[in-house]
Structure formats: structure tokens, C-alpha cells
Design an enzyme around this catalytic site. Structure first.
Site, PDB file in Angstrom:
ATOM      1  CE  LYS A   1      -4.369  -1.916   1.230  1.00  0.00           C
ATOM      2  NZ  LYS A   1      -5.536  -2.058   2.246  1.00  0.00           N
TER       3      LYS A   1
ATOM      4  NE  ARG B   1      -7.592  -8.093   0.557  1.00  0.00           N
ATOM      5  CZ  ARG B   1      -7.099  -7.459  -0.194  1.00  0.00           C
ATOM      6  NH1 ARG B   1      -6.159  -6.648  -0.075  1.00  0.00           N
ATOM      7  NH2 ARG B   1      -7.642  -7.505  -1.490  1.00  0.00           N
TER       8      ARG B   1
HETATM    9  C1  7PM Z   1      -4.990  -0.382  -5.733  1.00  0.00           C
HETATM   10  C2  7PM Z   1      -5.200   0.132  -4.423  1.00  0.00           C
HETATM   11  C3  7PM Z   1      -5.441  -1.715  -5.601  1.00  0.00           C
HETATM   12  C4  7PM Z   1      -5.558  -0.560  -3.079  1.00  0.00           C
HETATM   13  C5  7PM Z   1      -5.786  -2.456  -4.614  1.00  0.00           C
HETATM   14  C6  7PM Z   1      -6.160  -1.766  -3.466  1.00  0.00           C
HETATM   15  C7  7PM Z   1      -8.305  -4.402   1.519  1.00  0.00           C
HETATM   16  C8  7PM Z   1      -9.322  -4.820   0.859  1.00  0.00           C
HETATM   17  C9  7PM Z   1      -8.292  -3.986  -0.540  1.00  0.00           C
HETATM   18  C10 7PM Z   1      -7.932  -4.424   2.771  1.00  0.00           C
HETATM   19  C11 7PM Z   1      -9.964  -6.050   3.120  1.00  0.00           C
HETATM   20  C12 7PM Z   1      -5.456  -3.777  -2.142  1.00  0.00           C
HETATM   21  C13 7PM Z   1      -6.440  -2.664  -2.227  1.00  0.00           C
HETATM   22  N1  7PM Z   1      -7.594  -3.870   0.345  1.00  0.00           N
HETATM   23  N2  7PM Z   1      -9.939  -5.922   1.743  1.00  0.00           N
HETATM   24  N3  7PM Z   1      -9.471  -4.851  -0.248  1.00  0.00           N
HETATM   25  N4  7PM Z   1      -8.823  -5.122   3.726  1.00  0.00           N
HETATM   26  N5  7PM Z   1     -10.539  -6.689   3.989  1.00  0.00           N
HETATM   27  O1  7PM Z   1      -4.271  -3.445  -1.753  1.00  0.00           O
HETATM   28  O2  7PM Z   1      -6.979  -3.739   3.193  1.00  0.00           O
HETATM   29  O3  7PM Z   1      -5.672  -4.889  -2.366  1.00  0.00           O
HETATM   30  S1  7PM Z   1      -8.090  -3.205  -2.032  1.00  0.00           S
END
Ligand code: 7PM
Length: 277
Positions: free
Chosen positions: A221, A255
Site C-alpha cells: 500500500k 492479507r
Molecule cells: C489499488 C489500491 C488496488 C488498493 C488495490 C487496493 C483491502 C481489501 C483492498 C484491505 C480488506 C489492495 C487494495 N484492500 N479488503 N481490499 N482489507 N478486507 O491493496 O485492506 O488490495 S483493495
């Protein structure tokens, strides 16, 4: 602590890794193509081999700044992948969606857990989650994905995120979701400035104390990108450091994109505990 979904049990007395499965289809495809599905299965097999207990399957609609993906497009991407993984692997499958219909069809196709960055606030989502009778992950987000990173403010981010998650947990319990089926997620990067993300990371233990499993999603992130001046593909060290900080405070589920390395981090932490007993 454990999660139960149908006949499956996930023991959380030791931390578990949730692998992020990329199901973005090849260009000009809405998913459902042989190559897309088989690519997803290969990634899935790899992550399970590396030690992932859960695979999180999402159709891209919840990404910060992202345009909404249509319901049909999300279904076309996600359902064939869930079916395929279900046939070949015996890991837990998580559906990363905020849409009621996608959640329902995903659970019917074999998903064991609902991961909703909107914490079941979308139309019909709560009802579907109640009927599905599977564990749900409730995540905190301030604002909406498209605009949430435009100067989010908090008086006290820890207090506000805690209040939000406890309120959503209560709404879910009152609607008929079992308390043992609720997982909390602080929502790193979702309507948070750099300082808010680090304040929350430092307070993970306070959330663990609430007696719900805590899922931590930090992988790659921008809280590492910004801090370290690293682009998306150079954030592994930052992500592993963040994971360890969360793990040391008792977060049960991490995750991540990088399963193998995160499993190593968990083993190092466990060795410290094992050899000092
Ligand atoms: C671009 C920026 C693409 C951020 C994807 C993301 C989470 C999630 C996501 C989290 C839970 C990523 C994020 N982040 N579900 N879905 N917790 N529960 O890094 O922090 O995958 S999307």
C-alpha cells in the site's frame, strides 16, 4: 479463536495468511475466458503451496480511485474462478465484493467468507450475508473509493475507526449474523492520510482486544510507497515490516500479495514464542 464456514474450520490460534488473487482479465475480456481462469488457478495453487489459508478473490470494483465495475462484469470475472478453485484446492475462498448479488452468487459457487470493504452497507448486502451464514470481514473506510484519498480528516482516527467497526458489528449481530462470524479490518489506505495509517497500525492491539478476529491488509500500500519513496513493486520490505508489527499485536489474518515471504515472517515470530516457552 476459530472461524467456521459450513464444514470448514479455520484455527486462528496461529496467524493465517490471506492471499490476494488477481482476477483482472486480459485486455478486451470481461473474464470467463479459459486463459483468465487458468491463470487464476495457477496463481491460486502457487499461493496455497506457499502457505495461504484463504484466497481473496475480487473483481476490482473496490480499489481506491477506481471506477465502478458493473455487476455483470464482476460476476463474469469472479464466479468461474471460484468454481475452478473449489474443484482443485481445499483452501478457504473469500469473495471481495460490496455487491449483494455478487456475494450471493459467490457463496453459492463455493465462497466461504465475504470480504466487504463497505462493511455490508450496500443495498441488500446485509440480508445476503445473514442468509449466507458465512464469516464476514467488516472494513473501515471513510468516504467512497473514488474520492476517499482527498484529504481525509479525523479528530482521533483510532477512536473513530473503533466506533465505526463496533457499530457495524452491532448492526450485523442485530440483523442475525453470529458474533463469531465477524472479522474486523482497520481499512489501511481507505480514506486515511499517512499518519492515520501508522496511528492505526500502532493501535492494532486495541482492536484485537475487542475479541473479534482482526484482519490486516497492508500489502504494497501507499503508506509504504509514500514513506519509503518506493513504487508498487518495491514495497515488499515495508509490507513485511508492517505485517510483523500487526502480528506482534495479535492480528490473526494478514492479507497479502506476497504469501511466501509473509509466511516466513510468521514463522520467525512463532519461533520467538516457541523457544521462550
Ligand atoms: C489499488 C489500491 C488496488 C488498493 C488495490 C487496493 C483491502 C481489501 C483492498 C484491505 C480488506 C489492495 C487494495 N484492500 N479488503 N481490499 N482489507 N478486507 O491493496 O485492506 O488490495 S483493495
Amino acid at each position: 479463536m476459530q472461524l467456521i464456514s459450513g464444514k470448514k474450520v479455520l484455527d486462528l490460534s496461529s496467524p493465517k495468511v490471506m492471499g490476494i488473487l488477481n482476477v483482472t482479465p486480459d485486455s478486451f475480456s470481461d473474464g470467463g475466458r479459459f486463459s483468465d481462469i487458468n491463470n487464476a488457478l495457477k496463481q491460486a495453487e502457487n499461493m496455497v503451496k506457499q502457505g495461504a489459508s484463504i484466497l481473496d478473490i475480487g473483481g476490482e470494483s473496490t480499489r481506491p480511485g477506481a471506477e465502478d465495475v458493473s455487476e455483470q462484469a464482476e460476476l463474469d470475472r469472479v464466479i468461474p474462478v471460484i468454481e475452478k478453485i473449489k474443484q482443485h484446492l481445499d483452501c478457504w475462498i473469500s469473495i471481495d465484493s460490496s455487491k449483494a448479488k455478487v456475494m450471493r452468487e459467490a457463496v453459492n459457487a463455493g465462497a466461504d467468507l465475504i470480504n466487504d470493504v463497505r462493511a455490508l452497507r450496500g443495498e441488500g448486502a446485509l440480508d445476503v450475508a445473514v442468509s449466507a451464514n458465512v464469516p464476514v470481514c467488516l472494513m473501515h473506510m471513510q468516504g467512497q473509493p473514488r474520492s476517499m484519498q482527498q484529504a481525509p480528516e479525523y479528530a482521533d482516527v483510532v477512536t473513530e475507526v473503533k466506533r465505526f467497526l463496533l457499530e457495524r458489528a452491532e448492526v450485523c449481530i442485530n440483523a442475525g449474523i453470529k458474533k463469531e462470524n465477524i472479522i474486523l479490518d482497520l481499512g489501511f489506505g481507505f480514506g486515511k492520510q499517512l499518519k492515520h495509517n501508522y496511528q492505526l497500525l500502532a493501535a492494532t492491539g486495541e482492536f484485537v482486544k475487542l475479541n473479534y478476529p482482526v484482519l490486516t491488509g497492508l500489502s504494497r500500500k501507499s503508506m509504504f510507497g509514500q514513506l519509503l519513496n518506493r513504487d508498487i513493486n518495491s514495497r515488499l520490505a515495508g509490507s513485511l515490516a508492517g505485517a510483523l508489527i500487526a502480528l506482534q499485536q495479535g492480528s490473526q489474518i494478514i492479507r497479502v500479495h506476497d504469501v511466501e515471504q509473509t509466511v516466513d515472517v510468521i514463522k520467525v515470530l512463532q519461533a520467538v514464542n516457541t523457544f521462550t516457552k
